[in-house]
Design an enzyme around this catalytic site. Sequence first.
Site, short mmCIF file in Angstrom:
data_model
loop_
_atom_site.label_atom_id
_atom_site.label_comp_id
_atom_site.label_asym_id
_atom_site.label_seq_id
_atom_site.Cartn_x
_atom_site.Cartn_y
_atom_site.Cartn_z
N LYS A 7 -6.77 3.43 -3.22
CA LYS A 7 -7.15 3.41 -1.81
C LYS A 7 -7.37 4.83 -1.33
O LYS A 7 -6.62 5.74 -1.69
CB LYS A 7 -6.04 2.72 -1.01
N LYS A 13 -10.09 0.37 -2.30
CA LYS A 13 -9.98 0.12 -0.87
C LYS A 13 -10.36 1.38 -0.11
O LYS A 13 -9.80 2.45 -0.34
CB LYS A 13 -8.55 -0.30 -0.49
N ASP A 51 0.87 -1.18 0.00
CA ASP A 51 0.00 0.00 0.00
C ASP A 51 0.91 1.23 0.00
O ASP A 51 1.48 1.58 1.03
CB ASP A 51 -0.89 0.02 1.24
#
Length: 236
Positions: free
Chosen positions: A157, A187, A94
């Site tokens: 995300k 996400k 991430d």
Amino acid sequence: MNHDITAEHVAGLVDHTLLKPESTPADIAALVTEAVKLGVFSVCVSPSLLPVAVPAGADLKIATVVGFPSGAHKADAKAAETASAVRDGADEIDMVINLGAVKAGDWQLVEDDIRAVRDAAPATVLLKVIIESAALTSDEIVAACEASERAGADYVKTSTGFHPAGGASVEAVALMSRTVGPRLGVKASGGIRTGAAARALIEAGATRLGLSGTATVLAGIANPASESGDEQASGY
């Protein structure tokens, strides 16, 4: 209300997250134990706490963060951090986008930054790009998602959970989903504290959730009457 959104279904979308700077190896061991008990998809931890021991037979992925939490790192530093994390067993990365480049409208730099991380990891390692949506305009959200897709990301995300602008919102998730779905996953993370908030974000298009209070959220999904509060995800 979508009655297909059960606690078991939501657990399968969760990155059970512990990114507090003061976290210890003992804290991570406890996180893993809870993750296995709850049946979540993965745990997400700081790179200095890799590798993470997973019980034999447990189906649990390991995610970590890169360029966290500011994103204001040079691309080669992010790439080196990624390569190190992969060597230490990370299944998913991430990374935080270069927010300064986003705000300057330098989309080539944004794309090159993401691609450096993508190139530093095998194709089997899933890449999520944290765009810090609460700090962006709608046009910037769209452009950041598009740059992420061009650079080879697997997911976009919403948030680190550390930015003062706040965390996930239903509006941002819906916009991100319209921009990249179903080609990329979305996400939602940051400030998701209730089952109602999680449900709203999934209905808006989230295909993964970053949660620290996972047990509480899943309990709220299983028994909505047990909780009260805004169905939107609040800041932190």
